[in-house]
Write a protein that holds these residues in place. Structure first.
Motif, PDB file in Angstrom:
ATOM      1  N   GLY A 111       0.842  -1.183   0.000  1.00 58.09           N
ATOM      2  CA  GLY A 111       0.000   0.000   0.000  1.00 58.09           C
ATOM      3  C   GLY A 111       0.872   1.224   0.000  1.00 58.09           C
ATOM      4  N   HIS A 112       0.247   2.381  -0.218  1.00 62.84           N
ATOM      5  CA  HIS A 112       1.044   3.592  -0.298  1.00 62.84           C
ATOM      6  C   HIS A 112       0.893   4.374   0.985  1.00 62.84           C
ATOM      7  CE1 HIS A 112       1.634   2.715  -4.524  1.00 62.84           C
ATOM      8  NE2 HIS A 112       0.368   2.391  -4.553  1.00 62.84           N
ATOM      9  N   GLY A 113       1.401   3.871   2.065  1.00 66.82           N
ATOM     10  CA  GLY A 113       1.278   4.616   3.312  1.00 66.82           C
ATOM     11  C   GLY A 113       2.010   3.940   4.435  1.00 66.82           C
ATOM     12  N   ARG A 114       2.055   4.653   5.550  1.00 66.04           N
ATOM     13  CA  ARG A 114       2.743   4.135   6.734  1.00 66.04           C
ATOM     14  C   ARG A 114       1.859   3.078   7.388  1.00 66.04           C
ATOM     15  NH1 ARG A 114       6.409   7.486  10.052  1.00 66.04           N
ATOM     16  NH2 ARG A 114       6.612   6.556  12.086  1.00 66.04           N
ATOM     17  N   LEU A 156      -5.058  -0.197   3.323  1.00 64.15           N
ATOM     18  CA  LEU A 156      -3.749   0.129   3.921  1.00 64.15           C
ATOM     19  C   LEU A 156      -3.602   1.639   4.119  1.00 64.15           C
ATOM     20  CD1 LEU A 156      -1.747  -2.437   1.799  1.00 64.15           C
ATOM     21  CD2 LEU A 156      -1.897  -2.478   4.278  1.00 64.15           C
ATOM     22  N   GLU A 157      -4.108   2.415   3.163  1.00 67.56           N
ATOM     23  CA  GLU A 157      -4.063   3.880   3.302  1.00 67.56           C
ATOM     24  C   GLU A 157      -4.919   4.316   4.494  1.00 67.56           C
ATOM     25  OE1 GLU A 157      -2.225   5.852   1.669  1.00 67.56           O
ATOM     26  OE2 GLU A 157      -1.732   4.899  -0.235  1.00 67.56           O
ATOM     27  N   HIS A 158      -6.072   3.677   4.624  1.00 61.33           N
ATOM     28  CA  HIS A 158      -6.972   3.972   5.738  1.00 61.33           C
ATOM     29  C   HIS A 158      -6.263   3.685   7.065  1.00 61.33           C
ATOM     30  CE1 HIS A 158     -10.169   2.479   8.545  1.00 61.33           C
ATOM     31  NE2 HIS A 158     -10.736   3.621   8.197  1.00 61.33           N
ATOM     32  N   ASP A 190      -3.525  13.670   4.477  1.00 58.86           N
ATOM     33  CA  ASP A 190      -3.144  13.135   3.157  1.00 58.86           C
ATOM     34  C   ASP A 190      -3.624  11.696   3.020  1.00 58.86           C
ATOM     35  OD1 ASP A 190      -1.763  15.451   2.505  1.00 58.86           O
ATOM     36  OD2 ASP A 190       0.192  14.650   3.147  1.00 58.86           O
ATOM     37  N   GLU A 191      -3.456  10.908   4.099  1.00 56.40           N
ATOM     38  CA  GLU A 191      -3.822   9.486   4.026  1.00 56.40           C
ATOM     39  C   GLU A 191      -5.339   9.312   3.933  1.00 56.40           C
ATOM     40  OE1 GLU A 191      -1.462   7.749   3.291  1.00 56.40           O
ATOM     41  OE2 GLU A 191       0.338   8.163   4.465  1.00 56.40           O
ATOM     42  N   VAL A 192      -6.095  10.218   4.556  1.00 57.74           N
ATOM     43  CA  VAL A 192      -7.562  10.188   4.374  1.00 57.74           C
ATOM     44  C   VAL A 192      -7.870  10.386   2.887  1.00 57.74           C
ATOM     45  CG1 VAL A 192      -9.734  11.387   4.856  1.00 57.74           C
ATOM     46  CG2 VAL A 192      -8.084  11.052   6.701  1.00 57.74           C
ATOM     47  N   ASP A 193      -7.167  11.330   2.289  1.00 56.78           N
ATOM     48  CA  ASP A 193      -7.370  11.608   0.860  1.00 56.78           C
ATOM     49  C   ASP A 193      -6.984  10.388   0.014  1.00 56.78           C
ATOM     50  OD1 ASP A 193      -7.759  13.287  -1.490  1.00 56.78           O
ATOM     51  OD2 ASP A 193      -5.572  13.257  -1.664  1.00 56.78           O
ATOM     52  N   HIS A 194      -5.840   9.756   0.342  1.00 57.44           N
ATOM     53  CA  HIS A 194      -5.406   8.588  -0.444  1.00 57.44           C
ATOM     54  C   HIS A 194      -6.422   7.456  -0.338  1.00 57.44           C
ATOM     55  CE1 HIS A 194      -0.926   9.908   0.174  1.00 57.44           C
ATOM     56  NE2 HIS A 194      -1.660  10.821  -0.450  1.00 57.44           N
ATOM     57  N   ALA A 195      -6.879   7.195   0.890  1.00 64.05           N
ATOM     58  CA  ALA A 195      -7.841   6.101   1.086  1.00 64.05           C
ATOM     59  C   ALA A 195      -9.118   6.380   0.294  1.00 64.05           C
ATOM     60  CB  ALA A 195      -8.150   5.948   2.575  1.00 64.05           C
ATOM     61  N   ASP A 271       2.818  12.955  -2.245  1.00 69.18           N
ATOM     62  CA  ASP A 271       2.588  12.970  -0.787  1.00 69.18           C
ATOM     63  C   ASP A 271       3.483  11.977  -0.057  1.00 69.18           C
ATOM     64  OD1 ASP A 271       0.653  14.810  -1.332  1.00 69.18           O
ATOM     65  OD2 ASP A 271      -1.048  13.475  -0.961  1.00 69.18           O
ATOM     66  N   GLU A 272       3.633  10.760  -0.622  1.00 65.68           N
ATOM     67  CA  GLU A 272       4.429   9.746   0.079  1.00 65.68           C
ATOM     68  C   GLU A 272       5.897  10.161   0.174  1.00 65.68           C
ATOM     69  OE1 GLU A 272       2.865   7.837   1.743  1.00 65.68           O
ATOM     70  OE2 GLU A 272       0.984   7.470   0.716  1.00 65.68           O
ATOM     71  N   ALA A 273       6.398  10.847  -0.863  1.00 68.41           N
ATOM     72  CA  ALA A 273       7.782  11.336  -0.797  1.00 68.41           C
ATOM     73  C   ALA A 273       7.902  12.357   0.340  1.00 68.41           C
ATOM     74  CB  ALA A 273       8.182  11.960  -2.129  1.00 68.41           C
TER      75      ALA A 273
END
Ligand SMILES: [Fe+2]
Ligand SMILES: [Fe+2]
Length: 354
Positions: A111-114, A156-158, A190-195, A271-273
């Protein structure tokens, strides 16, 4: 000298295999899954391998126990220990299945997030009918597998929202400056937006109005911050994993054919960078506050063997990472971070000015 009878031999073997299947192999499987989480594919492969070995060993213990009981009855010998072997085998099936399941979860990645961890294990919410995380989009081409893949990334973003929310509380507890707390809150948004973007992408493909289930794991006991553990997680989950996420998203934004997918992945890459850079700023700040602890965490990480990787950071026309791309991205991100880690570590070894 009396040689042991077949019953005794089978009973001993059943007990030995029962012990291996109940305790030893699941314990190795579980430890490998936790220890290797920074390389999820290895965590799954090694953990699952030992877990499956535990399942087979437990089954063998049960078969041998049954055989020992059969021969004991023919010899009119006692068979109490053979029953113990069967029970251990039965319990071993459960513990090996559990450790195999943990290994699969430990391998969660892509996923693209922590990641949001509890006791070291990544957690995500399930999905249910829920249009609260969807925004209207035009229909997109693709099959159910593709929709499921984007939805899995959305989960995963969520989970990353929870990861940054918890991180902001930890930073308050650690006495971090306002700029870092503020940037961490922005990252959660940002992660809310990605999810939302990824749940919507999946919805645009298969038309299923699915979103996250209630995420009970997002709240729970928050004890005092373990700075060493925190620094290690920040480096692996933040500096390395989010940099790898940015690389994959960037490759996907280039390779995807659908403009909607390209646009979404370009936002994620940017955003991830930024999140990876934020994580390094956090490590640098923590190094100033607790130099000894951070230096030890850095030294331990620098001493770890670099994973050998042969793949390339590539994505397909759907914008999905190809086989081996994640391992390659993580290895590249780890190698890129190494000089900064070495420099920070050496700086922390220098005698402090009085
Ligand atoms: Fe992120
Ligand atoms: Fe993200």
């Amino acid at each position: 000298m009396n040689l042991p009878s077949p019953t005794v031999k089978r009973t001993r073997l059943a007990l030995l295999l029962g012990f291996l299947g109940l305790l030893v192999l699941p314990l190795i499987s579980f430890s490998a899954a936790i220890k290797l989480q920074s390389t999820p594919s290895q965590a799954t492969a090694v953990g699952l391998g030992f877990g499956l070995a535990g399942l087979l060993t437990s089954l063998a213990a049960m078969v041998l126990g049954a055989m020992a009981i059969a021969s004991a009855r023919r010899e009119s010998a006692p068979f109490g220990l053979a029953i113990v072997g069967i029970v251990m085998g039965l319990l071993g099936l459960g513990s090996s299945a559990f450790s195999s399941f943990v290994s699969l979860i430990a391998g969660l990645g892509g996923g693209h997030g922590r990641p949001f961890r509890r006791e070291g294990l990544a957690q995500i919410a399930g999905t249910a009918r829920n249009d609260g995380w969807l925004t209207p989009r035009e229909a997109l081409a693709g099959d159910d597998t593709l929709a499921d893949a984007w939805r899995r990334d959305a989960q995963l973003e969520h989970a990353s929202v929870a990861a940054f929310s918890r991180l902001s509380l930890e930073l308050l507890a650690m006495g971090a400056p306002a700029a870092l707390v503020s940037a961490t809150h922005r990252a959660a948004l940002d992660e809310v937006d990605h999810a939302t973007r990824l749940f919507s992408l999946a919805h645009a493909i298969d038309g299923r109005a699915l979103g996250p289930q209630p995420f009970a794991a997002a709240v729970g006991p928050l004890g005092p911050v373990d700075w060493a553990r925190w620094a290690r997680d920040c480096i692996i989950d933040g500096c390395i994993d989010e940099a790898a996420s940015a690389m994959i998203a960037e490759a996907a934004a280039r390779s995807a054919e659908a403009p909607a997918v390209r646009d979404t992945l370009a936002v994620l890459a940017r955003d991830e960078a930024r999140h990876a850079a934020l994580s390094w700023s956090l490590v640098e700040w923590a190094a100033g506050a607790r130099p000894e602890v951070v230096r030890e965490a850095l030294e331990a990480m620098l001493a770890e063997a670099e994973p050998a990787v042969s793949g390339a950071v590539r994505c397909d026309a759907d914008g999905r990472a190809v086989e081996g791309a994640w391992a390659a991205a993580r290895a590249e991100a780890r190698a890129a971070l190494r000089p900064s880690m070495v420099a920070l570590c050496e700086g922390l070894r220098l005698p402090r000015a009085a």
